[in-house]
Design a protein around this motif. Structure first.
Motif, PDB file in Angstrom:
ATOM      1  N   SER A  31      69.455  30.370  35.880  1.00 10.04           N
ATOM      2  CA  SER A  31      69.431  31.815  35.637  1.00 10.04           C
ATOM      3  C   SER A  31      68.243  32.398  36.396  1.00 10.04           C
ATOM      4  O   SER A  31      67.761  31.792  37.355  1.00 10.04           O
ATOM      5  CB  SER A  31      69.337  32.107  34.137  1.00 10.04           C
ATOM      6  OG  SER A  31      68.142  31.569  33.596  1.00 10.04           O
ATOM      7  N   GLY A  32      67.757  33.529  35.981  1.00  9.63           N
ATOM      8  CA  GLY A  32      66.639  34.151  36.664  1.00  9.63           C
ATOM      9  C   GLY A  32      65.734  34.896  35.693  1.00  9.63           C
ATOM     10  O   GLY A  32      66.094  35.153  34.554  1.00  9.63           O
ATOM     11  N   PHE A  33      64.546  35.228  36.163  1.00  3.42           N
ATOM     12  CA  PHE A  33      63.621  36.024  35.359  1.00  3.42           C
ATOM     13  C   PHE A  33      62.871  36.991  36.273  1.00  3.42           C
ATOM     14  O   PHE A  33      62.813  36.811  37.491  1.00  3.42           O
ATOM     15  CB  PHE A  33      62.630  35.143  34.580  1.00  3.42           C
ATOM     16  CG  PHE A  33      61.609  34.446  35.448  1.00  3.42           C
ATOM     17  CD1 PHE A  33      60.469  35.107  35.882  1.00  3.42           C
ATOM     18  CD2 PHE A  33      61.779  33.129  35.834  1.00  3.42           C
ATOM     19  CE1 PHE A  33      59.533  34.482  36.678  1.00  3.42           C
ATOM     20  CE2 PHE A  33      60.852  32.487  36.636  1.00  3.42           C
ATOM     21  CZ  PHE A  33      59.720  33.166  37.052  1.00  3.42           C
ATOM     22  N   GLN A  34      62.279  38.006  35.658  1.00  4.36           N
ATOM     23  CA  GLN A  34      61.450  38.971  36.358  1.00  4.36           C
ATOM     24  C   GLN A  34      60.240  39.323  35.507  1.00  4.36           C
ATOM     25  O   GLN A  34      60.344  39.503  34.301  1.00  4.36           O
ATOM     26  CB  GLN A  34      62.219  40.262  36.654  1.00  4.36           C
ATOM     27  CG  GLN A  34      63.215  40.169  37.792  1.00  4.36           C
ATOM     28  CD  GLN A  34      63.815  41.535  38.109  1.00  4.36           C
ATOM     29  OE1 GLN A  34      63.967  42.376  37.228  1.00  4.36           O
ATOM     30  NE2 GLN A  34      64.134  41.759  39.357  1.00  4.36           N
ATOM     31  N   ARG A  35      59.095  39.376  36.162  1.00  7.05           N
ATOM     32  CA  ARG A  35      57.913  39.988  35.559  1.00  7.05           C
ATOM     33  C   ARG A  35      57.496  41.089  36.521  1.00  7.05           C
ATOM     34  O   ARG A  35      57.067  40.831  37.635  1.00  7.05           O
ATOM     35  CB  ARG A  35      56.770  38.976  35.401  1.00  7.05           C
ATOM     36  CG  ARG A  35      57.011  37.925  34.349  1.00  7.05           C
ATOM     37  CD  ARG A  35      57.020  38.530  32.948  1.00  7.05           C
ATOM     38  NE  ARG A  35      57.161  37.484  31.958  1.00  7.05           N
ATOM     39  CZ  ARG A  35      58.319  36.945  31.604  1.00  7.05           C
ATOM     40  NH1 ARG A  35      59.431  37.370  32.174  1.00  7.05           N
ATOM     41  NH2 ARG A  35      58.379  35.990  30.704  1.00  7.05           N
ATOM     42  N   LYS A  36      57.625  42.320  36.093  1.00 12.07           N
ATOM     43  CA  LYS A  36      57.330  43.435  36.978  1.00 12.07           C
ATOM     44  C   LYS A  36      56.932  44.647  36.157  1.00 12.07           C
ATOM     45  O   LYS A  36      57.010  44.617  34.927  1.00 12.07           O
ATOM     46  CB  LYS A  36      58.540  43.760  37.858  1.00 12.07           C
ATOM     47  CG  LYS A  36      59.775  44.162  37.079  1.00 12.07           C
ATOM     48  CD  LYS A  36      60.998  44.306  37.980  1.00 12.07           C
ATOM     49  CE  LYS A  36      60.852  45.417  38.984  1.00 12.07           C
ATOM     50  NZ  LYS A  36      62.106  45.652  39.736  1.00 12.07           N
ATOM     51  N   GLY A  37      56.516  45.693  36.834  1.00  8.52           N
ATOM     52  CA  GLY A  37      56.087  46.885  36.141  1.00  8.52           C
ATOM     53  C   GLY A  37      54.674  46.732  35.605  1.00  8.52           C
ATOM     54  O   GLY A  37      53.842  46.026  36.178  1.00  8.52           O
ATOM     55  N   ARG A  38      54.399  47.398  34.486  1.00  7.12           N
ATOM     56  CA  ARG A  38      53.065  47.380  33.900  1.00  7.12           C
ATOM     57  C   ARG A  38      52.969  46.271  32.863  1.00  7.12           C
ATOM     58  O   ARG A  38      53.518  46.371  31.774  1.00  7.12           O
ATOM     59  CB  ARG A  38      52.742  48.736  33.274  1.00  7.12           C
ATOM     60  CG  ARG A  38      52.539  49.811  34.328  1.00  7.12           C
ATOM     61  CD  ARG A  38      52.341  51.156  33.694  1.00  7.12           C
ATOM     62  NE  ARG A  38      52.120  52.164  34.709  1.00  7.12           N
ATOM     63  CZ  ARG A  38      52.158  53.456  34.494  1.00  7.12           C
ATOM     64  NH1 ARG A  38      52.404  53.906  33.282  1.00  7.12           N
ATOM     65  NH2 ARG A  38      51.945  54.312  35.468  1.00  7.12           N
TER      66      ARG A  38
END
Length: 252
Positions: free
Chosen positions: A101-108
């Protein structure tokens, strides 16, 4: 999460805050893997606050005594001063896992002193452009097995890459770029087997908008100068025609 404006559009940072609550609930045993995957899919497909609210309604939002809510209060725009982005304390997210699968860490979000990530037959994005930093040096530890990750850093940050690759590798292109005074240092480390970890430097949305506005202003200024110069060119052309006519009369 705010309940008085459910029709408002949710941002990527809003969805990521909900996803983080789900990951904590999975680690604490409050959700099994099937429930976690179902809610995570619903989170990343959500368009409004009203879509996001039910996903974590039965989960604690970080406070045992408080109601299970996720705060979606918009924060004021930060100044570009690095000192204001090195906050100390703990990070808001300390790990990420992607298995097929996948993940994201982004933004504040707040990057801890050490952030651990793992991808197996999957991938992830770790975006630090809008993030705060718990320390002036943070470690992003990436383990990629037949998968890949991408670490995105803002301009002005010094990058060191210390990862090991076997039939895979780590991207070293951003090493050697001096950091701004007071900017944090990002150390990318870990292990890649039949996979890779990319490191790239990108502009923030605000920086892109500023550059776009500067270019637009330059175009307007060039256009204005051309319009001012046009009458002068016209007078010069008329003078040349008169000069040519006088020369012709002399020759005849």
């Amino acid at each position: 999460m705010t309940d008085d404006a459910p029709e408002l559009r949710a941002s990527d940072a809003d969805r990521e805050r909900v996803a983080e609550v789900l990951r904590d609930a999975l680690a604490e045993g409050r959700l099994d893997m099937t429930e976690f995957e179902e809610r995570l899919d619903a989170t990343y497909s959500a368009r409004t606050y009203g879509d996001l609210t039910p996903i974590t309604r039965d989960l604690p939002g970080g406070s045992v005594d408080g109601p299970p809510r996720v705060s979606m209060t918009k924060e004021p725009e930060r100044a570009g001063d690095w000192a204001g982005r090195i906050t100390g304390g703990a990070g808001s997210s300390t790990w990420a896992v992607a298995v097929m699968s996948g993940f994201q860490r982004k933004g504040r979000w707040t990057v801890p002193r050490r952030f651990n990530s793992f991808a197996f037959w999957g991938g992830g994005d770790i975006d630090l452009r809008e993030a705060d930093f718990a320390h002036d040096e943070v470690v992003i530890n990436c383990v990629a097995i037949m998968g890949g990750m991408n670490v995105i850093v803002p301009s002005g940050v010094e990058v060191l890459v210390r990862g090991i690759g076997i039939m895979g590798g780590f991207d070293h292109r951003e090493e050697g770029v001096p950091g701004d005074p007071g900017a944090p240092r990002v150390v990318v480390t870990g292990f890649a087997f039949w996979g890779g970890v990319g490191v790239e430097r990108k502009l923030t949305r605000a920086e892109k908008q500023r550059i776009k506005e500067e270019r637009r202003q330059e175009k307007l200024e060039r256009k204005g100068r051309k319009e001012l110069d046009a009458p002068r060119h016209g007078l010069h052309g008329l003078h040349d025609l008169h000069h040519e006519e006088r020369e012709r009369r002399r020759e005849t």
